[in-house]
Each structure stands twice: as structure tokens, then as C-alpha cells.
Design a protein around this motif. Structure first.
Motif, PDB file in Angstrom:
ATOM      1  N   GLY A  38       0.698  -1.281  -0.073  1.00 60.82           N
ATOM      2  CA  GLY A  38      -0.083   0.043  -0.077  1.00 60.82           C
ATOM      3  C   GLY A  38       0.704   1.388  -0.123  1.00 60.82           C
ATOM      4  O   GLY A  38       0.360   2.300   0.219  1.00 60.82           O
ATOM      5  N   ALA A  39       2.121   1.204  -0.366  1.00 55.99           N
ATOM      6  CA  ALA A  39       3.072   2.422  -0.156  1.00 55.99           C
ATOM      7  C   ALA A  39       2.716   3.422  -1.291  1.00 55.99           C
ATOM      8  O   ALA A  39       3.133   4.631  -0.996  1.00 55.99           O
ATOM      9  N   LEU A  40       2.201   2.792  -2.321  1.00 55.62           N
ATOM     10  CA  LEU A  40       1.710   3.877  -3.408  1.00 55.62           C
ATOM     11  C   LEU A  40       0.354   3.709  -4.075  1.00 55.62           C
ATOM     12  O   LEU A  40      -0.163   2.465  -3.591  1.00 55.62           O
ATOM     13  N   PRO A  41      -0.207   4.832  -4.550  1.00 55.40           N
ATOM     14  CA  PRO A  41      -1.704   4.726  -4.856  1.00 55.40           C
ATOM     15  C   PRO A  41      -1.975   3.492  -5.725  1.00 55.40           C
ATOM     16  O   PRO A  41      -1.248   3.347  -6.787  1.00 55.40           O
ATOM     17  N   GLY A  42      -3.158   2.532  -5.352  1.00 54.07           N
ATOM     18  CA  GLY A  42      -3.503   1.722  -6.429  1.00 54.07           C
ATOM     19  C   GLY A  42      -2.701   0.518  -6.563  1.00 54.07           C
ATOM     20  O   GLY A  42      -3.069  -0.509  -7.198  1.00 54.07           O
ATOM     21  N   GLY A  43      -1.721   0.262  -5.560  1.00 54.71           N
ATOM     22  CA  GLY A  43      -0.838  -1.047  -5.617  1.00 54.71           C
ATOM     23  C   GLY A  43       0.232  -0.865  -6.570  1.00 54.71           C
ATOM     24  O   GLY A  43       0.432   0.098  -7.246  1.00 54.71           O
ATOM     25  N   TYR A  80      -1.575   5.836 -13.601  1.00 57.93           N
ATOM     26  CA  TYR A  80      -0.710   5.280 -14.600  1.00 57.93           C
ATOM     27  C   TYR A  80      -0.999   4.149 -15.237  1.00 57.93           C
ATOM     28  O   TYR A  80      -0.761   3.745 -16.300  1.00 57.93           O
ATOM     29  N   ALA A  81      -2.235   3.181 -14.820  1.00 61.01           N
ATOM     30  CA  ALA A  81      -2.856   2.009 -15.446  1.00 61.01           C
ATOM     31  C   ALA A  81      -3.147   2.530 -16.593  1.00 61.01           C
ATOM     32  O   ALA A  81      -3.169   1.730 -17.779  1.00 61.01           O
ATOM     33  N   GLU A 119       6.844  -5.103 -17.352  1.00 57.14           N
ATOM     34  CA  GLU A 119       6.279  -4.781 -16.056  1.00 57.14           C
ATOM     35  C   GLU A 119       5.841  -6.003 -15.336  1.00 57.14           C
ATOM     36  O   GLU A 119       5.143  -6.759 -16.248  1.00 57.14           O
ATOM     37  N   THR A 120       5.425  -6.044 -14.028  1.00 59.26           N
ATOM     38  CA  THR A 120       4.540  -6.910 -13.451  1.00 59.26           C
ATOM     39  C   THR A 120       3.974  -6.173 -12.060  1.00 59.26           C
ATOM     40  O   THR A 120       4.739  -5.328 -11.537  1.00 59.26           O
ATOM     41  N   SER A 121       3.054  -6.875 -11.532  1.00 56.68           N
ATOM     42  CA  SER A 121       2.594  -6.348 -10.265  1.00 56.68           C
ATOM     43  C   SER A 121       2.940  -7.682  -9.393  1.00 56.68           C
ATOM     44  O   SER A 121       2.242  -7.558  -8.099  1.00 56.68           O
ATOM     45  N   ARG A 152      -0.101   2.004  -9.373  1.00 60.96           N
ATOM     46  CA  ARG A 152      -1.148   1.668 -10.608  1.00 60.96           C
ATOM     47  C   ARG A 152      -1.989   2.811 -10.677  1.00 60.96           C
ATOM     48  O   ARG A 152      -2.369   3.255 -11.755  1.00 60.96           O
ATOM     49  N   ASP A 153      -2.562   3.709  -9.629  1.00 63.25           N
ATOM     50  CA  ASP A 153      -3.236   4.836  -9.599  1.00 63.25           C
ATOM     51  C   ASP A 153      -2.531   6.195  -9.746  1.00 63.25           C
ATOM     52  O   ASP A 153      -3.008   7.325  -9.742  1.00 63.25           O
ATOM     53  N   GLN A 154      -1.124   6.245  -9.804  1.00 65.47           N
ATOM     54  CA  GLN A 154      -0.581   7.410  -9.878  1.00 65.47           C
ATOM     55  C   GLN A 154      -0.674   8.343 -11.012  1.00 65.47           C
ATOM     56  O   GLN A 154      -0.620   7.735 -12.076  1.00 65.47           O
ATOM     57  N   ARG A 155      -0.766   9.513 -10.935  1.00 69.05           N
ATOM     58  CA  ARG A 155      -0.706  10.595 -12.003  1.00 69.05           C
ATOM     59  C   ARG A 155       0.664  10.698 -12.178  1.00 69.05           C
ATOM     60  O   ARG A 155       1.521  10.645 -11.349  1.00 69.05           O
TER      61      ARG A 155
END
Length: 329
Positions: A13-18, A129-130, A154-156, A182-185
Motif C-alpha cells: 500500500g505504499a503507492l496509490p492503487g498497488g 498510470y494504469a 512490468e509486473t505487479s 497503479r493509480d499515480q498521476r
């Protein structure tokens, strides 16, 4: 947008959206602009603000396959034979005119795209970003893009990312991971991503210091080549106070005939700013924590001092040009 260094993988959870993981390539960061009504030809813009498209005519020729009004963020790399080579990239980046054309054939460049900031003249900075990644993948599939255009993998999946960090970084030109949300602008100039370099431990011979003998600040370390010449291979970050005290108690001022007498040192790799150093007898061996970014046998980034190796003599240190050993665990 930039990345801040980390020593280990962040929590989910360190960055928005995973978290999304990509390989970190050892190249030149660049923005690529394709023609638009306000732009007559392809432009390559380096992170330091230079326009470098004239140094990469092979990319200019291949840009006809890209749609107009496109802005890509990515990494420039160069091939020397069958492997990526930072030294080859340096030669490309310093070339011009006929030399640039010749080197384009000998040392081909690739642009590894990891983000799209504009497509079809539509700005995408505010998109998560997604969605930008979806646009980028669509660009490659719709236009059938192949070399020199490369889509960054890339990978999640955390396990896959850990495998990349452990195994892919053994390949020249790959040095770690870049991690984004994944949700970062896209926020220009903001260090909103993370980067992790694979680190190894190795040894160097202490040949000089910054600071003074009673209060050393950093160490300059070398390795001997097969002919007995001592080559500078690394400079440490500032020593913690306790480490500085321990090292100070073991330093000996250099006697006449030191291997580095008369040499000029600079504050950092690729810098021309002179660095004041104090030469010391090359008798101490330091264990250091290094990354994988090397140039002609030397580490480009400052290294971290771990400890003095009381059990090793200078002749026990690996020869100049030999790599580091992977860190345990």
C-alpha cells in the motif's frame, strides 16, 4: 517524474492503487517527442535539458513508424555486440555528424518506453498510470513497433519482481527495479516513484581519503591490475562518525612514490570539479556495498563503507576489472 532510492521493496500500500514493478535499465533517461503542428521533427530531450536527437540518427530514421503528437518517457540504451553497454551509450551521446552515423551502425541504440505522456496530441499527465500503460501497450500493438522501440516489461507480482531483482541484474545494463503506483498521476519533477538497485559486497584498497587523517570523511579505493598499477574504482559516501574513528586509527600518511601521486580527482563521476584528497599508504582493505553500475572497471555511484577487512591484505583483493560478489540473502 523521478524516483527516490530505497533499500528494499516497499509494502503493497505504499503507492496509490498497488505496486507496479519495472526493470531499471542503466542508460540515459530521455523524453521523445514526435512531430506535431508546433514541432517539425522528432526531438530527444535528456533529463539534463539537452536536445540529443542529432546524436542518435538511427532513432530519427525509425521515428517514421511512430504516430505524430506523441510524447514518450523512457531510457536510451546502446548495444555493443550482444550486450547492453553504458560505455557504448556514452560514445553515442558524445558523437555528432559522420561519427554519429557511423556509431549508429556499430553501436545501435534502443529507446525503452516505460510511460506515455501524450498521445494523439492529448495530454495524459492527469490520467492514472494504469490507463497510461494501457495506451502505451496499445501504441506498440497497433503500430507493430519493433526495435529500436522497446516496451518496458512490468509486473505487479512481488515474487516475479524479486526474481527480476535477483537474476536480471546479473545481465549488463540492468541494475534494479523502478516501482510506481497503479493509480499515480504523472507529476514532473516529483520523486513519487521508488527505485531499488541490486547491491553487492566487495573489497577495495584504501588509497586516499577526503578530510584529514584524524578525521576522514570518505574513502577513495582502488584495485591493482595485472601490471601492478593501482586504479581508482570507488569513492565512499560520507563515513558515519564511529566508522570514521575506526578508520582514522589505522590510516598512515603516504610515503613518496604513492601510485596516485600527481593524479587529479573530481567530486563525482563525469564531473570536472576538483576534489581535494589526502593520499594514504594503500595498506588497508575496506569491504563496501556497491550497485551494478560500472564504467570501465569503476563504480559510477558512491559506495557504502561496511567495515575494514582486518583479515585481508591488498594482494587478496580482486584484480582491477573483476566484478563484485552477490550479497548474501
Amino acid at each position: 517524474m523521478l524516483a527516490q532510492a530505497r533499500d528494499r521493496l516497499p509494502p503493497p500500500g505504499a503507492l496509490p492503487g498497488g505496486l507496479v514493478f519495472q526493470p531499471k535499465f542503466d542508460g540515459y533517461r530521455a523524453l521523445l517527442f514526435t512531430p506535431s503542428p508546433a514541432l517539425g521533427s522528432m526531438i530527444l530531450h535528456s533529463r539534463r535539458g539537452a536536445f540529443i536527437q542529432g546524436r542518435f540518427p538511427d532513432l530519427g530514421q525509425a521515428a517514421g513508424k511512430l504516430p505524430d503528437g506523441l510524447v514518450l518517457d523512457g531510457e536510451l540504451v546502446a548495444w555493443d555486440g550482444e550486450q547492453l553497454s553504458f560505455e557504448a551509450l556514452q560514445r553515442r551521446a558524445a558523437s555528432s555528424g559522420r561519427t554519429a552515423v557511423r556509431l549508429a551502425e556499430e553501436l545501435p541504440a534502443h529507446f525503452i518506453a516505460f510511460d506515455v505522456l501524450q498521445a494523439g496530441s492529448q495530454e495524459l499527465l492527469r490520467e492514472p498510470y494504469a490507463r497510461r500503460r494501457q495506451k502505451l501497450e496499445g501504441l506498440f500493438s497497433e503500430h507493430g513497433l519493433i526495435a529500436p522501440w522497446t516496451l518496458c516489461p512490468e509486473t505487479s507480482d512481488v515474487r516475479t519482481a524479486q526474481e527480476w531483482l535477483a537474476s536480471w541484474t546479473q545481465v549488463p545494463g540492468l541494475e534494479g527495479l523502478v516501482i510506481r503506483g497503479r493509480d499515480q498521476r504523472y507529476l514532473p519533477g516529483v520523486r513519487g516513484w521508488y527505485k531499488i538497485r541490486r547491491r553487492n559486497t566487495t573489497e577495495g584498497i584504501v588509497g586516499a581519503i577526503t578530510g584529514t587523517l584524524p578525521r576522514p570523511q570518505s574513502l577513495l579505493m582502488g584495485r591493482y591490475d595485472q601490471d601492478g598499477a593501482l586504479h581508482l574504482v570507488a569513492r565512499s559516501t560520507q563515513l558515519p562518525p564511529e566508522s570514521a574513528r575506526r578508520v582514522a586509527g589505522r590510516l598512515t600518511a603516504a610515503r613518496p612514490g604513492h601510485p596516485w601521486e600527481g593524479l587529479r580527482f573530481t567530486t563525482s563521476w563525469a564531473s570536472r570539479t576538483p576534489l581535494d584528497v589526502v593520499l594514504v599508504e594503500p595498506a588497508l582493505v575496506a569491504e563496501i556495498d556497491v550497485d551494478t553500475a560500472q564504467d570501465r572497471g569503476a563504480w559510477r555511484h558512491q559506495v557504502r563503507f561496511i567495515r575494514l577487512r582486518e583479515d585481508m591484505a591488498p594482494q587478496d583483493v580482486a584484480a582491477f576489472g573483476e566484478g563484485a560478489m552477490p550479497a548474501a540473502g
